[in-house]
Scaffold this active site. Sequence first.
Site, PDB file in Angstrom:
ATOM      1  N   PRO A   2      -3.326   4.309   1.120  1.00 58.36           N
ATOM      2  CA  PRO A   2      -2.747   4.073  -0.007  1.00 58.36           C
ATOM      3  C   PRO A   2      -1.484   3.850  -0.362  1.00 58.36           C
ATOM      4  O   PRO A   2      -0.598   4.977  -0.211  1.00 58.36           O
ATOM      5  CB  PRO A   2      -3.382   5.088  -1.224  1.00 58.36           C
ATOM      6  CG  PRO A   2      -4.647   5.559  -0.514  1.00 58.36           C
ATOM      7  CD  PRO A   2      -4.189   5.500   1.044  1.00 58.36           C
ATOM      8  N   GLU A   3      -0.831   2.726  -0.300  1.00 58.25           N
ATOM      9  CA  GLU A   3       0.599   2.363  -0.839  1.00 58.25           C
ATOM     10  C   GLU A   3       0.657   2.177  -2.299  1.00 58.25           C
ATOM     11  O   GLU A   3      -0.179   2.336  -2.882  1.00 58.25           O
ATOM     12  CB  GLU A   3       1.244   1.487   0.364  1.00 58.25           C
ATOM     13  CG  GLU A   3       0.971   1.801   1.783  1.00 58.25           C
ATOM     14  CD  GLU A   3       1.501   0.814   2.780  1.00 58.25           C
ATOM     15  OE1 GLU A   3       2.374   0.139   2.507  1.00 58.25           O
ATOM     16  OE2 GLU A   3       1.136   0.689   3.791  1.00 58.25           O
TER      17      GLU A   3
END
Length: 276
Positions: A2-3
């Site tokens: 998850p960015e």
Amino acid sequence: MPELPEVETVRRGLIPVMQGKQIIRADVNRPDLRWPFPARMADRLTGKTVEQLRRRSKYILADLDSGETLLIHLGMSGRMLISKDDHPDIQKHDHVVFHMQDDARVVFNDTRRFGAMDLAATDSVENHKLLASLGPEPLGNTFDESYLVGRLKGKNMPVKTALLDQRIIAGLGNIYVCEVLLRAGISPTRKAGELSAPKVRSLVPIIRDVLAEAIESGGSSLKDYRQADGELGYFQHSFRAYGREGEPCVTKGCCGEITRIVQSGRSTFYCAQCQR
DNA sequence: GTTAATACCTGTTCGC
DNA sequence: TGCGAACAGGTATTAA
């Protein structure tokens, strides 16, 4: 994994069941994730109302009516699952369960336990150890061309490493840095300080575009996820560089192919033909 | 001060 | 079939 765009999508997905809602009860199923949970975390969450759900970089911030803010980091395998609060089954790696007002249940599931949660006073949360040294938000007003030129000047590290440095810019991860550099036509191996100022400036709108497009794409996936039992976490967008080793470069007029190299222990995907 | 390497964690994939 | 090695990667810490 998850960015910034994935975290933003998770935040938006959580708003309907968390923002303005009371935490009826919190179950904390282990003493820690990456770090120990704060003392009495379950007690400090139980009965509190989430006044606002914000995001800073890759952190979700839940402001509580107790004057504290819950910091949540998804690490690389963290997911949030939304369901009705009527089936008591707990899956493996369900570490924290929020029983919310209106019969909703939010589960934090994180197989690799690189995630984190902490509580801090809301009025000074920006000084929290994990947030204090973060650089500007790439989609915010303080991130602009002159800032980036200034920060990359004199840097002896590869531009890819510099863009991954959360102190320089907060929110980019391995995947989106690869995408940004492909679009910019910049080799990830170039030293950051050796790039011309116009090249560095060109990165700014590309970074904004790549992130904004990913958020948009995540937003459109939200309703699908809500149907699929409310799983919020990472989702597969279509990438032009990341994970495409050996496949043709899609840059217009380029006949190269994507290669994979390792930089400071991380995979980098790029096209040696059009990224210089 | 700057940059590189390492540790943390577990599920999955790959090679022998 | 089974086993171990490699890999995924965000971030703090340690080393150079």
